[in-house]
Every structure is written in C-alpha cells, then in structure tokens.
Design an enzyme around this catalytic site. Structure first.
Site, PDB file in Angstrom:
ATOM      1  N   GLU A 244      45.566  38.915  39.485  1.00 54.72           N
ATOM      2  CA  GLU A 244      46.224  39.805  38.529  1.00 54.72           C
ATOM      3  C   GLU A 244      47.545  39.138  38.166  1.00 54.72           C
ATOM      4  O   GLU A 244      48.457  39.080  38.996  1.00 54.72           O
ATOM      5  CB  GLU A 244      46.425  41.180  39.186  1.00 54.72           C
ATOM      6  CG  GLU A 244      46.595  42.281  38.172  1.00 54.72           C
ATOM      7  CD  GLU A 244      48.008  42.399  37.656  1.00 54.72           C
ATOM      8  OE1 GLU A 244      48.443  41.524  36.871  1.00 54.72           O
ATOM      9  OE2 GLU A 244      48.686  43.370  38.035  1.00 54.72           O
ATOM     10  N   CYS A 278      53.839  44.442  35.027  1.00 49.87           N
ATOM     11  CA  CYS A 278      52.921  43.532  34.330  1.00 49.87           C
ATOM     12  C   CYS A 278      52.385  44.191  33.076  1.00 49.87           C
ATOM     13  O   CYS A 278      51.928  43.504  32.175  1.00 49.87           O
ATOM     14  CB  CYS A 278      51.811  43.089  35.254  1.00 49.87           C
ATOM     15  SG  CYS A 278      51.161  44.416  36.236  1.00 49.87           S
TER      16      CYS A 278
END
Ligand code: TXE
Length: 526
Positions: A244, A278
């Site tokens: 990720e 993010c």
C-alpha cells in the site's frame, strides 16, 4: 527543532520525539537482524499451536483487546497525538474509532468469511467428485507499518492476521515506535502470548531483516521507493507481499455539487492529519463555471482552521511528523510558485513554532505538469485546477502514476457513478472523501504505483490465508476414461467429450453415455 537534529543517536537505539515540541518521548531498541531471526523462529513455533485455536478463542482475545483500548482511551489517544503530532480529536476519530469497529467486525465475522467453501464442479459432481476450498493460515505474517496512522494501520492488519490463524511480527515506523509497542501491550493485557504477536521496533534495517527472515507474507504500507525495494528483496525468497504505497488522489467538483459541503469536504480531505494520509486530497479539479465561488469558500474555511498543538482540544490541524516531511512540502510549494500557480493562503512554516508546523495552504491555477501535482506531497497543501467538461475532468484525474482513491462531487448520482467507474483508482467515492480506510469491511488498496494486493474487507482477509483445494472422489471403483490405455476408441471418446461433456450441460453430457460405456469396457480389459 534543534533537539531532534543534534541528539546523538546510538546505533542500537531509536529515540522517539514529539514532532510538535521537539522533545524526547522515549527510547526503544533498534532490533538487530539476529534478533529478528530469533523472533521469526519463535513465531513459527508459536504458529503450530495458534493455527489450531478456534475462531471463538481468537475472537475472545480480540474482543478483550478492544476492552483494554476502551479502558485506556485517553492515554492511547494522547500517546498517538504526542508521537505523531496529530490532534487528539483525530487520534480518536480517525484511528481508535475505526479500528475498534474493524476489531469487532473481524472478531465476529472471520469464521463466516473463511468458512470452507464448496465448489460446483458441474458434471463431475454427478459422478461422485466433490471440491471445496479451505482457507489455511499462512504462518508468520510480517507487518511493516508507517507513522501517519500509527495505531489504526498496523492494529487492523494485526487483528485480521491473528483472526486468520497466523502469528505476527510487527515492525512499526521508527518515527512512532511507542504506539507500536502499545499495540503489543494491549494484546499482552488481553492474554495473548508474546510469540503470537511480537513487536520489533527498529528502522529500515530491521524492516529489511524481517523481509529476509523467511516470513510467510509481508504487509507493507509506506513509500513507493521502499515498497519496490521490499518487493525486490521478497522476490528472492518468493515471499508474497501486499503493498500500500500512497497516492496523488484527485477530487473532482462539478458545478451542480453543493458548494458549501464540497468546500468543507475539500478542506478536511486535504488538511486532516496535516495532509499526511495516503488518501488525502492532493489535487482538486473544479468545474470552471464555479471555480471562483468554490475557491473563495475553500480559502475562507481554511483561514478559520486552528493550527497548533495536537494536545489541545480545539486544534484542527496539528504538526507534521518531521522536519524532512515538512521540507518536501516547502519544496513543492516553492515549485508551484515558480511555475506560475498562486498561493491563496498559507504557503509557509508556522511563525515562531517549536516543531514541524506547516500552514494549511491553498493554491490556485495549478497544472498537472507541476511537480506538486505529480509527486506525493503528503502535507497540508490543496492545489486547485479547473476543467470544462466531464471528459476533461476524468482525463486530468487519471493523468498520474498513482491510483489509490479519488472522489467525485455532484448532485447527479448517475453522473457521479459514471465518472467514478472511469477513474483508475482502488476506491472512488461519490460525495464522500478520504475516510473509507475507516470502513474495515471494504477493501483498501490501489492501482498503478499505489501498489497491489488489498488490506481490509473480505479481500484483505483472503490475503492472509492460503486457499487450499480439497478434491475427493467418493467412488474410486472405476478407472477414469482419460487414464492410460489409449486407443482409437479413447480418441473418439475424448472428441465426444470435447463436444458434449465440455459444453457444461447435463443434456449434452447424457449423449456421451454409449461412448463412455464402450471406453470403460475397453479399460476393464487392460
Ligand atoms: O516511508 P518509508 P517514510 C510516503 C509519503 C512519505 C514517504 C516517505 O509520501 O513522504 O512515503 O515516508 C520501513 N525494508 N508514505 O520515509 O521509508 C520503515 O522503517 C523494509 C505513504 O516514512 O516507506 C517504516 O516502518 N522496511 C504512506 C516503513 O518502511 C523498510 C505512509 C515506511 O517507511 C525499509 C507513509 C526496507 N528497506 C509514507 N526501509 C502510505 N501509503 O500511507 C524502510 N522501511
């Protein structure tokens, strides 16, 4: 900040600082490669017993861990805030609340999600064969986590890995090791043995040693560069990895959206966690016809934010994690200015601040060619660009190496869904922004350079198991027609099978009966 820069750091220890004050919070071990190896061996041994525990036993521990968190709510929220710089309000709303929900969800539902699954194998099922999938635990799962959500990201993954029957080694970020150790303490109080969940504090070298140690899976959240390095190292031992790796997430505002709500969403989406998420809004595209009105609202709302110490209840935007992170933001803002964009508010380090405080910054006339529209800024900036048509909005949003999340704002839901489906990102929200990592039931992960694999949801849980196919023939009394003893008759049978058996229809398969019987008679003679 000088304390951070000048303090002598010993090789074998890591100092944790409060990034808002520059003051030391504590010291932890920088775990050596040898100790990582030992932890892996202990984790492998512990796995033999843990894999045999029932879902009910695992659920009991996870639910107990929730109670420990609830009993220490204030202390944990304060620790997260002190070590990361984020407001206490966000330590609660964006970390503790969602992870508690994730914990109860997987504690209660892992058994159902991982239930052995019968597979319909068509015509073969009629002749006594059956197939099912078992979801076997993998072994020792290594989790390498970042500092931006130091509790929620690793704890969610720890819970899912444990519920699936794995043992876990967690290597938290060197910038937030104390929150990492807290996760270990929570489970210890819940009655879990140390070798089932081990926290190894350390820097990138400890992380690299964990990848090399032979763990059965790596779950990594962090930068693209480190993700690539990990994938490369993991390939040497064929260790599977989930990556990720952040994003450059676009927000598209159409002219028919509720501008007041969309402006509040943009401000929160860009500046929550000081923009260090993010799925932060890193690029905003607004329809040209409403750009002026919308931008004015965004600027006004940004100026009203309280920027200060995370420990104070009314703080909206806290400090960034580090001086390094702040410098990236400074560079991107300077590049925006140099390339012709306009800084409407913010644009600099907070005056007289003790720590890594950068003012929430709104930028107009941004262009996709600018550095701050291409590289992850990971800070409190909101660059705004305009578009004329739906197609142009989609093209601008997709003009990026990343693909984690995106959001579309419109009162026309059909248009919202259409645009969402055309954007290349792992999650696209319509009239919502940023928060779906907080929905533990939904998959989380990206397209393109944002990584591969998924965390959270059923797909995330399936990353933490090995699907095993068990196939049984309940009537092993007759040989299979495709076994040895080939002949013209065999070839005729296989041709007939190609035509009829492989058609996936019972009626077609029945037409095979005479040819099959002929072939079986032939096989009985061999
Ligand atoms: O990340 P790193 P950093 C992005 C964001 C940020 C940038 C750098 O753009 O500015 O990454 O942040 C461990 N083998 N994101 O430097 O280096 C390290 O110890 C194994 C996006 O903090 O990727 C830490 O635990 N492990 C993001 C973790 O990797 C290694 C969240 C992350 O560190 C290692 C954070 C190695 N060779 C930053 N080197 C997101 N996706 O949400 C380091 N580590």
């Amino acid at each position: 900040m000088s304390a951070v820069l000048e303090f002598p750091v010993k090789q074998n220890e890591i100092i944790s600082y409060n990034p808002a004050t520059g003051l030391e919070l504590g010291r932890v071990e920088n775990t050596s490669e040898a100790d990582v190896k030992t932890a892996f061996e202990n984790g492998s041994k512990a796995f033999q017993a843990w894999r045999k525990t029932s879902f009910a036993e695992r659920k009991k521990i996870v639910m107990k861990a929730r109670e420990v968190i609830l009993a220490e709510l204030d202390e944990i929220a304060r620790l997260i805030s002190d070590e990361s710089g984020k407001p206490i309000a966000e330590a609660l709303s964006a970390e503790i609340v969602p992870v508690l929900d994730l914990m109860q969800y997987f504690a209660r539902n892992a058994a159902k999600i991982l239930k052995p699954e019968k597979i319909n194998i068509g015509q073969l099922g009629l002749i006594g064969r059956s197939s099912k999938i078992l979801y076997q635990p993998l072994g020792v799962v290594g989790i390498i986590s970042p500092w931006n959500f130091p509790l929620a990201i690793p704890l969610g993954e720890v819970v899912m890995a444990l519920m699936a029957g794995n043992t876990v080694i967690l290597k938290p970020s060197e910038l937030t090791p104390l929150v990492g150790l807290k996760i270990g303490e929570i489970f210890e109080k819940a009655g879990l043995s140390e070798n089932v969940l081990r926290i190894l504090t350390g820097d990138g070298r400890t992380g690299a040693a964990l990848v090399d140690a032979g763990v059965n899976k790596i779950m990594f959240t962090g930068s693209v560069a480190t993700g690539k390095r990990i994938a490369e190292n993991a390939a040497k031992t064929l260790t599977p990895v989930v990556l990720e790796l952040g994003g450059k997430d676009p927000m598209i505002i159409f002219g028919d959206a509720d501008l007041e709500i969309a402006a509040s969403a943009a401000v929160w989406g860009a500046f929550t966690n000081s923009g260090q998420a993010c799925s932060s809004v890193e690029r905003l595209y607004v329809e040209e016809t409403i750009a002026e009105e919308f931008t004015a609202k965004v600027v006004e709302k940004t100026r009203r934010l309280t920027h200060g110490f995370g420990s104070e209840a009314a703080t909206d935007v806290g400090s960034m994690i580090s001086e390094n992170q702040l410098k990236t933001v400074e560079n991107h803002v300077a590049d925006f200015e140099k390339s012709g964009a306009k800084i409407l508010t913010g644009g600099k380090r907070k005056a007289d601040s003790t720590g890594a405080f950068f003012e929430p910054t709104v930028i107009s006339q941004a262009k996709n060619s600018m550095r701050g529209m291409r590289e992850e800024t990971f800070g409190p900036t909101l660059p705004i660009a305009t578009f004329k048509t739906e197609q142009e909005a989609v093209e601008l949003a997709n003009d990026t190496d990343f693909g984690l999340t995106a959001s579309v704002w419109t009162n026309d839901l059909a248009k919202g869904r259409r645009v969402a489906e055309n954007i290349l990102a792992g999650t696209v929200t319509v009239n919502e922004v940023l928060y779906t990592h907080g929905i533990g039931q939904t998959p989380w992960g990206g397209f393109k350079q944002s990584g591969y694999g998924r965390t959270h949801g059923k797909l995330g849980l399936l990353e933490l198991v090995a699907p095993q196919h068990i196939h049984v023939n309940r009537f092993p009394l007759i040989p299979n027609v495709w076994w040895f003893g080939y002949s013209q008759n065999a070839i005729d049978t296989f041709k007939a099978m190609a035509r009829h058996f492989s058609a996936g229809s019972l009626v077609q398969t029945m037409k095979l009966t005479p040819q099959m019987l002929k072939r079986l008679k032939e096989l009985r003679k061999k």
